[in-house]
Design a protein around this motif. Structure first.
Motif, mmCIF file in Angstrom:
data_model
loop_
_atom_site.group_PDB
_atom_site.id
_atom_site.type_symbol
_atom_site.label_atom_id
_atom_site.label_comp_id
_atom_site.label_asym_id
_atom_site.label_seq_id
_atom_site.Cartn_x
_atom_site.Cartn_y
_atom_site.Cartn_z
ATOM 1 N N ASN A 60 0.841 -1.196 0.000
ATOM 2 C CA ASN A 60 0.000 0.000 0.000
ATOM 3 C C ASN A 60 0.876 1.245 0.000
ATOM 4 O O ASN A 60 2.103 1.170 0.136
ATOM 5 C CB ASN A 60 -0.975 -0.014 1.182
ATOM 6 N N THR A 61 0.228 2.383 -0.161
ATOM 7 C CA THR A 61 0.979 3.634 -0.305
ATOM 8 C C THR A 61 1.592 4.114 1.002
ATOM 9 O O THR A 61 2.388 5.054 0.993
ATOM 10 C CB THR A 61 0.072 4.746 -0.887
ATOM 11 N N TRP A 62 1.233 3.484 2.112
ATOM 12 C CA TRP A 62 1.928 3.766 3.370
ATOM 13 C C TRP A 62 3.368 3.262 3.255
ATOM 14 O O TRP A 62 4.318 3.957 3.606
ATOM 15 C CB TRP A 62 1.204 3.075 4.526
ATOM 16 N N HIS A 63 3.507 2.040 2.745
ATOM 17 C CA HIS A 63 4.828 1.436 2.658
ATOM 18 C C HIS A 63 5.659 2.020 1.516
ATOM 19 O O HIS A 63 6.889 1.929 1.541
ATOM 20 C CB HIS A 63 4.693 -0.078 2.490
ATOM 21 N N THR A 64 5.012 2.592 0.511
ATOM 22 C CA THR A 64 5.763 3.215 -0.585
ATOM 23 C C THR A 64 5.995 4.709 -0.360
ATOM 24 O O THR A 64 6.570 5.372 -1.219
ATOM 25 C CB THR A 64 5.015 3.020 -1.921
ATOM 26 N N GLY A 65 5.542 5.224 0.786
ATOM 27 C CA GLY A 65 5.760 6.644 1.096
ATOM 28 C C GLY A 65 4.943 7.591 0.246
ATOM 29 O O GLY A 65 5.394 8.707 -0.061
ATOM 30 N N GLN A 66 3.709 7.192 -0.127
ATOM 31 C CA GLN A 66 2.865 8.024 -0.987
ATOM 32 C C GLN A 66 1.489 8.257 -0.360
ATOM 33 O O GLN A 66 0.471 8.224 -1.042
ATOM 34 C CB GLN A 66 2.713 7.358 -2.355
ATOM 35 N N VAL A 67 1.468 8.524 0.933
ATOM 36 C CA VAL A 67 0.214 8.778 1.649
ATOM 37 C C VAL A 67 -0.379 10.097 1.170
ATOM 38 O O VAL A 67 0.323 11.117 1.085
ATOM 39 C CB VAL A 67 0.459 8.805 3.167
ATOM 40 N N LEU A 68 -1.678 10.090 0.862
ATOM 41 C CA LEU A 68 -2.380 11.309 0.462
ATOM 42 C C LEU A 68 -2.872 12.036 1.706
ATOM 43 O O LEU A 68 -3.279 11.409 2.688
ATOM 44 C CB LEU A 68 -3.567 10.971 -0.439
ATOM 45 N N SER A 69 -2.841 13.359 1.673
ATOM 46 C CA SER A 69 -3.265 14.131 2.837
ATOM 47 C C SER A 69 -4.282 15.192 2.452
ATOM 48 O O SER A 69 -4.303 15.681 1.311
ATOM 49 C CB SER A 69 -2.057 14.800 3.514
ATOM 50 N N LEU B 60 -8.962 1.211 1.210
ATOM 51 C CA LEU B 60 -8.745 2.624 1.516
ATOM 52 C C LEU B 60 -8.809 2.773 3.025
ATOM 53 O O LEU B 60 -9.807 2.390 3.651
ATOM 54 C CB LEU B 60 -9.815 3.501 0.857
ATOM 55 N N HIS B 61 -7.759 3.321 3.613
ATOM 56 C CA HIS B 61 -7.694 3.410 5.063
ATOM 57 C C HIS B 61 -6.631 4.409 5.463
ATOM 58 O O HIS B 61 -6.071 5.117 4.610
ATOM 59 C CB HIS B 61 -7.404 2.031 5.666
ATOM 60 N N THR B 62 -6.333 4.491 6.754
ATOM 61 C CA THR B 62 -5.180 5.239 7.247
ATOM 62 C C THR B 62 -4.228 4.262 7.922
ATOM 63 O O THR B 62 -4.620 3.151 8.271
ATOM 64 C CB THR B 62 -5.584 6.334 8.250
ATOM 65 N N GLY B 63 -2.980 4.650 8.100
ATOM 66 C CA GLY B 63 -2.021 3.755 8.730
ATOM 67 C C GLY B 63 -1.597 2.643 7.793
ATOM 68 O O GLY B 63 -1.939 2.617 6.610
ATOM 69 N N ASP B 64 -0.861 1.679 8.358
ATOM 70 C CA ASP B 64 -0.271 0.641 7.505
ATOM 71 C C ASP B 64 -1.158 -0.575 7.308
ATOM 72 O O ASP B 64 -0.864 -1.426 6.476
ATOM 73 C CB ASP B 64 1.086 0.210 8.063
ATOM 74 N N VAL B 65 -2.279 -0.694 8.067
ATOM 75 C CA VAL B 65 -3.198 -1.814 7.893
ATOM 76 C C VAL B 65 -4.625 -1.298 7.842
ATOM 77 O O VAL B 65 -4.926 -0.204 8.317
ATOM 78 C CB VAL B 65 -3.062 -2.849 9.038
ATOM 79 N N HIS B 66 -5.530 -2.148 7.285
ATOM 80 C CA HIS B 66 -6.879 -1.665 7.005
ATOM 81 C C HIS B 66 -7.751 -1.477 8.250
ATOM 82 O O HIS B 66 -8.827 -0.890 8.149
ATOM 83 C CB HIS B 66 -7.584 -2.630 6.038
ATOM 84 N N ILE B 67 -7.306 -1.968 9.411
ATOM 85 C CA ILE B 67 -8.145 -1.783 10.600
ATOM 86 C C ILE B 67 -8.062 -0.349 11.133
ATOM 87 O O ILE B 67 -8.840 0.032 11.999
ATOM 88 C CB ILE B 67 -7.790 -2.786 11.714
ATOM 89 N N ASP B 68 -7.095 0.437 10.624
ATOM 90 C CA ASP B 68 -7.017 1.848 11.013
ATOM 91 C C ASP B 68 -7.912 2.662 10.092
ATOM 92 O O ASP B 68 -7.577 2.928 8.942
ATOM 93 C CB ASP B 68 -5.566 2.364 10.917
ATOM 94 N N ASN B 69 -9.096 3.061 10.592
ATOM 95 C CA ASN B 69 -10.038 3.844 9.805
ATOM 96 C C ASN B 69 -10.300 3.201 8.448
ATOM 97 O O ASN B 69 -9.920 3.726 7.397
ATOM 98 C CB ASN B 69 -9.536 5.283 9.618
ATOM 99 N N ASN B 70 -10.936 2.055 8.475
ATOM 100 C CA ASN B 70 -11.257 1.355 7.237
ATOM 101 C C ASN B 70 -12.366 2.093 6.498
ATOM 102 O O ASN B 70 -13.533 2.018 6.852
ATOM 103 C CB ASN B 70 -11.700 -0.079 7.561
ATOM 104 N N PHE B 71 -11.992 2.816 5.457
ATOM 105 C CA PHE B 71 -12.970 3.584 4.686
ATOM 106 C C PHE B 71 -13.689 2.694 3.671
ATOM 107 O O PHE B 71 -14.907 2.727 3.552
ATOM 108 C CB PHE B 71 -12.287 4.748 3.954
#
Length: 408
Positions: free
Chosen positions: A326-335, A364-375
């Motif tokens: 995911n884009t967390w691990h590739t350093g491409q988090v959208l803000s 689609l979520h926040t953090g490195d796994v989907h349990i963090d704010n699973n959108f």
């Protein structure tokens, strides 16, 4: 043929105002408990010969209590569990073992509790010792063993003879990788020859690979009973549900019987996903091994979102994860996405896959796994086949670049 029948099984633990009231309750006196807890409540299912059943659920769901009721180490408050044959169980590490006895003495002692005669155990002892592979420790006190060595001894003893029903409760998780592989090979060989398996584990990969059916327990009740892919995906979504109060879960079968699962708060939602040929831009339903592909995902924000991570995962037909990131691990988090903002994500990848059918999931979520704010999390949103035409023959799900060098 049914080898295990569980009917309306329940277990109740109660607290009373005094020991006298508890004692009176044993003899049927109408004494009201001050507090009661039902770790297992009204569970019914059956198990056929040769069937492997996975029991999953979060800690405290009632899995271990249910197994103890089935094996008879705990008496039920209500209901029955009937086993039509021999049963062997590894419920807790060291259960039935004496820490002062040696491994050999414990094998004789615990084996006797399993119903094996001392003469039969003497015949089996070389096989138990050989399978456990703990060397000189076999004749050392159990208190000198590591947890992994205890697991080796417990499993070797429990599987010394092929039972009609084998129950394994998480104990293999403390063993090393070599012994886990060895143990699962024995479990598979038992299953192939008619032994029914009940496996309790938090390793969902083991559940997918070994089990024909899975039961999901939650708060002592059966929440779902079905095929491994369906129940495991639902369980993953359930974990996220507990983290996100507004999250919903939907499941249906489509796309040639692949399971389509979707969950999330939909604060940010996937509008569309398309699998395309990277060169022509045409949609792909059948990919060629080695082909360059693009996954185009269109996303819309329904609420203001401070952070967004986009993730992808590929699974094979059996549900095993082949690849994911995911884009967390590739350093491409959208803000700082605002209501109405639209995003198009294009993931380019080479189809380094073997022949077979594959499912693509997006999250689609926040953090490195989907349990963090699973959108929004969609399992198998795109299903496609891979064929190998024109390339060298190989087996497996991964196409690895390779070169033989032969020296004579």
């Amino acid at each position: 043929m049914t080898v295990l029948s569980v009917s309306h099984l329940s277990k109740r633990y109660a607290s009373y105002a005094s020991s006298l009231e508890r004692f009176a309750g044993w003899f049927g006196a109408p004494v009201k408990a001050t507090e009661e807890f039902w770790p297992v409540k009204d569970i019914s299912f059956s198990l056929a010969a040769g069937e492997a059943l996975g029991l999953i659920g979060q800690n405290g769901a009632g899995k271990s209590t249910l197994l103890k009721l089935i094996t008879g180490t705990v008496r039920p408050t209500e209901g029955t569990a009937h086993v039509g044959g021999s049963i062997s169980a590894i419920l807790e590490l060291g259960l039935g073992f004496n820490p002062e006895f040696t491994g050999r003495q414990n094998a004789y002692h615990a084996g006797g509790l399993m119903g094996l005669s001392q003469a039969r155990l003497a015949e089996l002892m070389p096989h138990i010792e050989d399978f456990a592979e703990i060397g000189a420790f076999f004749d050392q006190p159990l208190r000198t063993y590591s947890s992994g060595m205890q697991a080796r001894l417990a499993f070797a003893l429990a599987t010394a003879e092929r039972p009609d029903v084998l129950i394994v409760d998480e104990v293999l998780s403390v063993g090393d990788s070599y012994f886990q592989h060895k143990s699962f090979d024995r479990i598979r060989s038992f299953k192939a020859t008619g032994t029914s398996i009940i496996l309790v584990t938090h390793s969902l990969g083991d559940v997918r690979s070994l089990c024909d059916r899975v039961i999901l327990l939650d708060n002592g009740h059966v929440l779902k009973d079905g095929r491994p892919d369906e129940v495991v995906d639902y369980y993953n979504a359930l974990i996220a549900t507990k983290e996100n109060a507004k999250l919903t879960i939907e499941q249906r079968r489509e796309k040639d019987d692949w399971l389509y699962s979707r969950s999330g708060t939909k604060a940010v939602a996937v509008e569309s996903v398309a699998l395309l040929d990277s060169d022509s831009g045409d949609p792909i339903k059948t990919a060629v091994s080695g082909q360059n592909m693009t996954v185009r995902t269109r996303i819309v924000a329904k609420e203001d979102i401070p952070e967004l991570v986009i993730g992808f995962m590929l699974k094979d037909r059996a549900g095993h994860t082949v690849w994911g990131t995911n884009t967390w691990h590739t350093g491409q988090v959208l803000s700082k996405l605002a209501v109405g903002d639209k995003v198009e994500c294009r993931l380019r990848l080479s189809c380094a896959l073997g022949q077979g059918s594959y499912g693509l999931s997006v999250s689609l979520h926040t953090g490195d796994v989907h349990i963090d704010n699973n959108f929004d999390w969609i399992e198998n949103v795109e299903v496609f086949d891979v064929v190998n035409t024109g390339g060298p023959f190989f087996i497996g799900t991964s196409r690895l670049e390779h070169l033989f060098e032969i020296v004579r």
